[in-house]
Design a protein around this motif. Sequence first.
Motif: not given
Length: 167
Positions: A53-70
């Motif tokens: 269902r995702i259409a046209s993903p576009l990278p934005i901004g600077l790199r972000c730090p990784p997050r811990d996924l629960p």
Amino acid sequence: MRTVPVLIALPRQRRRRVTQAGEPHSLVSAGRRWYFVAWDVDRADWRTFRVDRIASPLPIGLRCPPRDLPAAFVIRSLALARPVQHVELLVHASAAELADRFRVRTAEVQPLDENTCLLRTTADSLEWTALRIAHLDLPFEVRDPPEMADHLRTLAAKLLRAAGDPA
């Protein structure tokens, strides 16, 4: 490893698309679908998005730090994302033979006697379950839901037509 936030477009009712920014974490396979797991920047919370269902993903901004996924988040959100269809079949075979041939969990099979068992299984669609049980190669009867028999008849008619049998 740092990730790059992305902007994704998602379908909504009335053919409008909603755009959301997310920090990618991972892709997760659940059943027959893939989900994009990301930190939703606007909500400040974790989200799962169906990849189809995702259409046209576009990278934005600077790199972000990784997050811990629960882990509990992924389990909970994927369980809520999929509709569950319950099916009950009376199978004319022992529980051991069914489990050996059909790759089901022990909890899904209830032995009734030496030659008969009850299969209670779930899937995200009755169509998928019909296709799956067509490969069972053991005699069975549909107990529930009644719509399962309709799906089996539809599948049988398609297969007969494909084999050149007009019946």
